[in-house]
Scaffold this motif. Sequence first.
Motif, short mmCIF file in Angstrom:
data_model
loop_
_atom_site.label_atom_id
_atom_site.label_comp_id
_atom_site.label_asym_id
_atom_site.label_seq_id
_atom_site.Cartn_x
_atom_site.Cartn_y
_atom_site.Cartn_z
N GLY A 1 33.51 -71.43 -29.99
CA GLY A 1 31.96 -71.75 -30.39
C GLY A 1 31.45 -70.53 -31.02
O GLY A 1 30.45 -70.08 -30.97
N GLY A 2 32.30 -70.33 -32.43
CA GLY A 2 31.72 -68.67 -32.86
C GLY A 2 30.48 -68.87 -33.72
O GLY A 2 30.02 -67.99 -33.89
N GLY A 3 30.00 -70.21 -33.91
CA GLY A 3 28.66 -70.45 -34.53
C GLY A 3 28.27 -69.66 -35.63
O GLY A 3 28.91 -69.93 -36.72
N THR A 4 27.72 -68.55 -35.64
CA THR A 4 27.44 -67.94 -36.74
C THR A 4 28.24 -66.66 -37.04
O THR A 4 27.95 -65.86 -38.14
N HIS B 1 31.39 -81.34 -29.43
CA HIS B 1 30.56 -81.19 -27.96
C HIS B 1 30.50 -82.73 -27.74
O HIS B 1 30.55 -83.64 -28.47
N GLU B 2 30.41 -83.00 -26.43
CA GLU B 2 30.13 -84.24 -25.74
C GLU B 2 28.66 -84.73 -26.11
O GLU B 2 28.34 -85.61 -26.47
N THR B 3 27.80 -83.60 -26.30
CA THR B 3 26.46 -83.95 -26.61
C THR B 3 26.46 -84.55 -28.06
O THR B 3 25.53 -85.32 -28.49
N SER B 4 27.38 -84.05 -28.94
CA SER B 4 27.46 -84.70 -30.41
C SER B 4 27.79 -86.23 -30.16
O SER B 4 27.33 -86.90 -30.89
N ARG B 5 28.88 -86.52 -29.23
CA ARG B 5 29.21 -87.82 -29.03
C ARG B 5 28.00 -88.95 -28.54
O ARG B 5 28.00 -89.93 -28.77
N GLU B 6 27.17 -88.14 -27.84
CA GLU B 6 26.03 -88.92 -27.05
C GLU B 6 24.99 -89.05 -28.24
O GLU B 6 24.27 -90.12 -28.24
N ARG B 7 25.04 -88.47 -29.28
CA ARG B 7 24.22 -88.65 -30.51
C ARG B 7 24.73 -89.71 -31.40
O ARG B 7 24.29 -89.87 -32.36
N THR C 1 40.06 -76.99 -19.90
CA THR C 1 39.74 -76.13 -20.72
C THR C 1 40.24 -74.74 -20.11
O THR C 1 40.87 -73.91 -20.69
N ILE C 2 39.99 -74.73 -18.58
CA ILE C 2 40.43 -73.41 -17.80
C ILE C 2 41.92 -73.33 -18.10
O ILE C 2 42.46 -72.29 -18.32
N PHE C 3 42.69 -74.49 -17.86
CA PHE C 3 44.06 -74.38 -18.15
C PHE C 3 44.76 -73.97 -19.49
O PHE C 3 45.57 -73.31 -19.71
N SER D 1 29.20 -71.83 -25.49
CA SER D 1 29.72 -73.01 -25.54
C SER D 1 30.01 -73.35 -24.11
O SER D 1 30.12 -74.62 -24.04
N LEU D 2 30.52 -72.44 -23.29
CA LEU D 2 31.15 -72.89 -21.90
C LEU D 2 30.20 -72.30 -20.93
O LEU D 2 30.56 -72.55 -19.59
N ALA D 3 28.94 -72.14 -21.20
CA ALA D 3 28.22 -71.47 -20.22
C ALA D 3 27.62 -72.69 -19.13
O ALA D 3 27.15 -72.44 -17.87
N ASP D 4 27.42 -73.79 -19.74
CA ASP D 4 26.86 -74.99 -18.97
C ASP D 4 27.95 -75.84 -18.22
O ASP D 4 27.51 -76.69 -17.54
N ARG D 5 29.17 -75.99 -19.00
CA ARG D 5 30.15 -76.49 -18.39
C ARG D 5 31.34 -76.21 -18.71
O ARG D 5 31.67 -75.68 -19.92
#
Length: 199
Positions: free
Chosen positions: A42-45, A70-76, A133-135, A124-128
């Motif tokens: 999630g390198g962003g800028t 992101h899943e949030t993108s799919r939700e949009r 992903t861990i594996f 990117s991983l702070a809320d979920r």
Amino acid sequence: KAYCHFYSSPFVEAFGRRKYTECLRPLRIFERPDVRLVLDMGGGTAWLARALHEMLPPAKLVVVTSNFWHETSRERGLDGPESNVLWPHPQFIASHGFPTVSFDLYSFFPFGESTFDVLHSAWSLADRLPERTIFEIHRVLRPGGFFVINFPNMEPSSGLDMLFAYAKLLGWRLHGTGPGCAAPGSPYLAWQMPIATFE
């Protein structure tokens, strides 16, 4: 154009240097001689990539940045590459000379086993943090490599308790000082991957 102009501003450049100096340098990970390849998830800028290349010898460290679908993108109603239309991170990162790759946070990472010395995630991983992903993090980190994550919410409900449980299961060793932190008051946590031994 406005996006690129803002994130190229001296303010953002200074933010990256300050965050690295205050939050990441106490870990003493990125300066290690055996750290050469870093995946900034999630390198962003590309603030971390720019800070590392400015403050450490560029020839020593290659930083690979990424952007998740992101899943949030799919939700949009967005899926796949279209999700990056709203946030032109890959193009912005590439314009600064850093390699970038986009992949799904909830799928498999497109890298071989033991590829990276360090995996870093600021937000990117702070809320979920999905189990898969861990594996995948464990798979693509080399033995003795480091997983560094910003966890601004230290409550168990944030998924931190699950992360600690899997870290113990996989043999990760908590790195740094303080009660699970890189430094007192730091929002970063770091684990070192187990080093394989042969009897």
